[in-house]
Design a protein around this motif. Structure first.
Motif, PDB file in Angstrom:
ATOM      1  N   VAL A  16       0.843  -1.189   0.000  1.00  0.00           N
ATOM      2  CA  VAL A  16       0.000   0.000   0.000  1.00  0.00           C
ATOM      3  C   VAL A  16       0.880   1.243   0.000  1.00  0.00           C
ATOM      4  CG1 VAL A  16      -1.539   1.400   1.445  1.00  0.00           C
ATOM      5  CG2 VAL A  16      -2.039  -1.017   1.062  1.00  0.00           C
ATOM      6  N   VAL A  17       0.573   2.191  -0.873  1.00  0.00           N
ATOM      7  CA  VAL A  17       1.295   3.457  -0.942  1.00  0.00           C
ATOM      8  C   VAL A  17       0.350   4.591  -0.598  1.00  0.00           C
ATOM      9  CG1 VAL A  17       2.448   5.116  -2.469  1.00  0.00           C
ATOM     10  CG2 VAL A  17       2.974   2.677  -2.654  1.00  0.00           C
ATOM     11  N   GLY A  18       0.730   5.402   0.384  1.00  0.00           N
ATOM     12  CA  GLY A  18      -0.034   6.598   0.706  1.00  0.00           C
ATOM     13  C   GLY A  18       0.357   7.704  -0.261  1.00  0.00           C
ATOM     14  N   TYR A  19      -0.573   8.109  -1.125  1.00  0.00           N
ATOM     15  CA  TYR A  19      -0.231   9.041  -2.209  1.00  0.00           C
ATOM     16  C   TYR A  19      -0.880  10.403  -2.022  1.00  0.00           C
ATOM     17  CZ  TYR A  19       0.590  11.011  -6.784  1.00  0.00           C
ATOM     18  OH  TYR A  19       0.994  11.840  -7.803  1.00  0.00           O
ATOM     19  N   THR A  20      -0.095  11.430  -2.290  1.00  0.00           N
ATOM     20  CA  THR A  20      -0.581  12.798  -2.440  1.00  0.00           C
ATOM     21  C   THR A  20       0.119  13.375  -3.668  1.00  0.00           C
ATOM     22  OG1 THR A  20       1.177  13.595  -0.960  1.00  0.00           O
ATOM     23  CG2 THR A  20      -0.990  13.179   0.029  1.00  0.00           C
ATOM     24  N   ALA A  21      -0.483  14.373  -4.286  1.00  0.00           N
ATOM     25  CA  ALA A  21       0.105  14.969  -5.489  1.00  0.00           C
ATOM     26  C   ALA A  21       1.193  15.964  -5.088  1.00  0.00           C
ATOM     27  CB  ALA A  21      -0.985  15.646  -6.317  1.00  0.00           C
ATOM     28  N   THR A  22       2.221  15.456  -4.412  1.00  0.00           N
ATOM     29  CA  THR A  22       3.345  16.253  -3.917  1.00  0.00           C
ATOM     30  C   THR A  22       4.632  15.478  -4.184  1.00  0.00           C
ATOM     31  OG1 THR A  22       3.275  15.212  -1.737  1.00  0.00           O
ATOM     32  CG2 THR A  22       1.921  17.192  -2.047  1.00  0.00           C
ATOM     33  N   ASP A  23       5.766  16.107  -3.930  1.00  0.00           N
ATOM     34  CA  ASP A  23       7.034  15.396  -4.071  1.00  0.00           C
ATOM     35  C   ASP A  23       7.101  14.206  -3.123  1.00  0.00           C
ATOM     36  OD1 ASP A  23       7.878  17.157  -5.998  1.00  0.00           O
ATOM     37  OD2 ASP A  23       9.151  18.343  -4.664  1.00  0.00           O
TER      38      ASP A  23
ATOM     39  N   GLY B 108     -21.520  18.604  -3.211  1.00  0.00           N
ATOM     40  CA  GLY B 108     -20.809  19.077  -4.395  1.00  0.00           C
ATOM     41  C   GLY B 108     -19.308  19.140  -4.177  1.00  0.00           C
ATOM     42  N   TYR B 109     -18.913  19.606  -3.008  1.00  0.00           N
ATOM     43  CA  TYR B 109     -17.482  19.702  -2.708  1.00  0.00           C
ATOM     44  C   TYR B 109     -16.874  18.317  -2.560  1.00  0.00           C
ATOM     45  CZ  TYR B 109     -13.143  21.202  -0.472  1.00  0.00           C
ATOM     46  OH  TYR B 109     -11.825  21.416  -0.168  1.00  0.00           O
ATOM     47  N   ASP B 110     -17.619  17.402  -1.913  1.00  0.00           N
ATOM     48  CA  ASP B 110     -17.133  16.034  -1.761  1.00  0.00           C
ATOM     49  C   ASP B 110     -16.939  15.374  -3.118  1.00  0.00           C
ATOM     50  OD1 ASP B 110     -17.121  16.299   0.932  1.00  0.00           O
ATOM     51  OD2 ASP B 110     -18.901  15.070   1.314  1.00  0.00           O
ATOM     52  N   ARG B 111     -17.877  15.624  -4.042  1.00  0.00           N
ATOM     53  CA  ARG B 111     -17.772  15.059  -5.384  1.00  0.00           C
ATOM     54  C   ARG B 111     -16.545  15.623  -6.108  1.00  0.00           C
ATOM     55  NH1 ARG B 111     -22.517  15.820  -6.595  1.00  0.00           N
ATOM     56  NH2 ARG B 111     -22.356  17.852  -7.643  1.00  0.00           N
ATOM     57  N   TYR B 112     -16.299  16.922  -5.927  1.00  0.00           N
ATOM     58  CA  TYR B 112     -15.130  17.546  -6.536  1.00  0.00           C
ATOM     59  C   TYR B 112     -13.847  16.926  -5.983  1.00  0.00           C
ATOM     60  CZ  TYR B 112     -11.326  20.888  -7.055  1.00  0.00           C
ATOM     61  OH  TYR B 112     -10.110  21.451  -7.305  1.00  0.00           O
ATOM     62  N   LEU B 113     -13.791  16.732  -4.656  1.00  0.00           N
ATOM     63  CA  LEU B 113     -12.603  16.142  -4.042  1.00  0.00           C
ATOM     64  C   LEU B 113     -12.343  14.737  -4.576  1.00  0.00           C
ATOM     65  CD1 LEU B 113     -12.728  17.133  -0.246  1.00  0.00           C
ATOM     66  CD2 LEU B 113     -11.176  17.977  -2.011  1.00  0.00           C
ATOM     67  N   ARG B 114     -13.397  13.964  -4.688  1.00  0.00           N
ATOM     68  CA  ARG B 114     -13.235  12.589  -5.174  1.00  0.00           C
ATOM     69  C   ARG B 114     -12.751  12.577  -6.623  1.00  0.00           C
ATOM     70  NH1 ARG B 114     -15.129   7.688  -3.172  1.00  0.00           N
ATOM     71  NH2 ARG B 114     -14.797   6.010  -4.682  1.00  0.00           N
ATOM     72  N   GLU B 115     -13.332  13.426  -7.449  1.00  0.00           N
ATOM     73  CA  GLU B 115     -12.906  13.495  -8.851  1.00  0.00           C
ATOM     74  C   GLU B 115     -11.449  13.928  -8.950  1.00  0.00           C
ATOM     75  OE1 GLU B 115     -15.718  16.144 -10.572  1.00  0.00           O
ATOM     76  OE2 GLU B 115     -17.302  14.616 -10.794  1.00  0.00           O
ATOM     77  N   GLN B 116     -11.061  14.899  -8.108  1.00  0.00           N
ATOM     78  CA  GLN B 116      -9.673  15.350  -8.116  1.00  0.00           C
ATOM     79  C   GLN B 116      -8.738  14.227  -7.672  1.00  0.00           C
ATOM     80  OE1 GLN B 116      -8.034  18.769  -8.805  1.00  0.00           O
ATOM     81  NE2 GLN B 116      -6.768  16.982  -9.128  1.00  0.00           N
ATOM     82  N   ALA B 117      -9.147  13.485  -6.639  1.00  0.00           N
ATOM     83  CA  ALA B 117      -8.331  12.368  -6.144  1.00  0.00           C
ATOM     84  C   ALA B 117      -8.184  11.293  -7.208  1.00  0.00           C
ATOM     85  CB  ALA B 117      -8.966  11.785  -4.883  1.00  0.00           C
ATOM     86  N   GLU B 118      -9.268  10.990  -7.898  1.00  0.00           N
ATOM     87  CA  GLU B 118      -9.209   9.976  -8.949  1.00  0.00           C
ATOM     88  C   GLU B 118      -8.310  10.429 -10.096  1.00  0.00           C
ATOM     89  OE1 GLU B 118     -13.334   9.416  -9.780  1.00  0.00           O
ATOM     90  OE2 GLU B 118     -13.595   7.890  -8.200  1.00  0.00           O
ATOM     91  N   GLU B 119      -8.328  11.725 -10.388  1.00  0.00           N
ATOM     92  CA  GLU B 119      -7.453  12.261 -11.433  1.00  0.00           C
ATOM     93  C   GLU B 119      -5.986  12.120 -11.017  1.00  0.00           C
ATOM     94  OE1 GLU B 119      -6.498  16.610 -13.445  1.00  0.00           O
ATOM     95  OE2 GLU B 119      -8.556  16.161 -12.832  1.00  0.00           O
ATOM     96  N   TRP B 120      -5.689  12.431  -9.753  1.00  0.00           N
ATOM     97  CA  TRP B 120      -4.318  12.272  -9.248  1.00  0.00           C
ATOM     98  C   TRP B 120      -3.866  10.818  -9.347  1.00  0.00           C
ATOM     99  CZ3 TRP B 120      -5.510  15.423  -4.219  1.00  0.00           C
ATOM    100  CH2 TRP B 120      -5.395  16.793  -4.504  1.00  0.00           C
ATOM    101  N   LEU B 121      -4.765   9.923  -8.966  1.00  0.00           N
ATOM    102  CA  LEU B 121      -4.421   8.505  -8.966  1.00  0.00           C
ATOM    103  C   LEU B 121      -4.184   7.982 -10.384  1.00  0.00           C
ATOM    104  CD1 LEU B 121      -6.868   7.215  -6.216  1.00  0.00           C
ATOM    105  CD2 LEU B 121      -4.370   7.180  -6.107  1.00  0.00           C
TER     106      LEU B 121
END
Length: 293
Positions: free
Chosen positions: A6-13, A53-66
């Motif tokens: 398992v890798v804990g991922y964020t869109a950071t270095d 709406g904000y939760d949906r945006y967060l999920r879409e953003q997370a899926e895009e990062w992934l």
């Protein structure tokens, strides 16, 4: 059945460091990779009340990062991505690790660390004081190492305290799975008064550690044994040789609860100077169960 990492991922270095190290481990050990973004769960602060709406945006953003993260992983690695909701990032990673029966959780260093060194952030600190599976700490800059370069050596910091046998077992298993060499390091020759007597006492203790460890090695498995010498833990670590493709592995503190991690003072000091990834393993193991890759 292959292992799962398992890798804990964020869109950071730091997220890129964790992903690159996780991919390198997975490729070397023929394991599958589970890349996870954790979002705030329902039990959130009253300052940020639920908003669909904000939760949906967060999920879409997370899926895009992934999606972008998975595209950087070598094709030979089996990758699955997860958007997880949890009361904290660390809790979400642990829940995922339990769901997939992961062998390791990989996280990156906090922002601001020196290149090639560790700086513990909130997520890593929480995992290192609560996880019941080994936690892999990716130093700053791990993203710059080619995931296909493999794991060249596993260095186990061993002693005679309770949990040492399990640490050695985990080190042998990882070295065998990755095809890496195994090195045993004793850091007992530290923080002693200067002088021949202190050095001789430390060397004698190190010999005892190595004799015990070598007796515990499986048939056909050999290991190099090295004594870390220095005026402090940091000094001893700095004077050891380290390879770019190496991983250090240490045991949890003797103060840890059963089947839980607790970062001991020696391991914490090692992190200050360690230029390679570190794996911290619990003192005791919980029973494993099957899971889908």
């Amino acid at each position: 059945m292959s292992s799962r990492i398992v890798v804990g991922y964020t869109a950071t270095d730091a997220g890129a460091d964790a992903l690159a190290l996780g991919a390198r481990l997975a490729l070397a050990s023929d394991s599958s990779l589970h890349v996870v973004v954790v979002l705030p769960g329902e039990e959130r602060s009253v300052i940020t009340p639920p908003d669909a709406g904000y939760d949906r945006y967060l999920r879409e953003q997370a899926e895009e990062w992934l999606t972008g993260a998975a595209a950087t992983v070598p094709d030979a690695v089996r990758v699955r991505t997860h958007v997880r909701f949890g009361e904290s990032f660390a809790a979400g990673l642990l829940d995922t690790a339990h769901d997939v029966n992961a062998s390791h959780i990989v996280v990156g260093a906090a922002n601001g660390g020196r290149r090639g060194r560790h700086r513990l952030g909130t997520v890593a600190s929480e995992l290192l004081h609560s996880a019941d599976v080994p936690v892999v700490l990716a130093p700053e800059g791990a993203r710059r190492i080619d995931p296909t370069s493999g794991i060249t050596r596993i260095t186990a910091a061993i002693g005679l305290r309770p949990g040492a046998d399990l640490l050695l077992e985990e080190s042998v298993a990882l070295a065998t799975a990755t095809g890496a060499e195994l090195r045993l390091v004793s850091l007992v020759a530290i923080d002693l008064p200067a002088g021949i007597a202190g050095n001789e006492s430390a060397a004698s203790h190190a010999d005892e550690v190595f004799v015990h460890a070598r007796r515990s090695l499986p048939k056909g498995v050999d290991a190099e044994a090295v004594v870390g010498l220095g005026d402090s833990v940091e000094d001893a670590v700095a004077h050891l040789s380290w390879e770019p493709g190496e991983i250090a592995i240490v045991g949890s503190s003797r103060l840890a609860r059963p089947r839980r991690l607790f970062l001991g003072s020696t391991a914490a000091k090692m992190l200050h100077e360690l230029p390679v990834p570190m794996i911290v393993v619990p003192r005791t193991r919980k029973k494993k169960k099957g899971a889908e890759a």
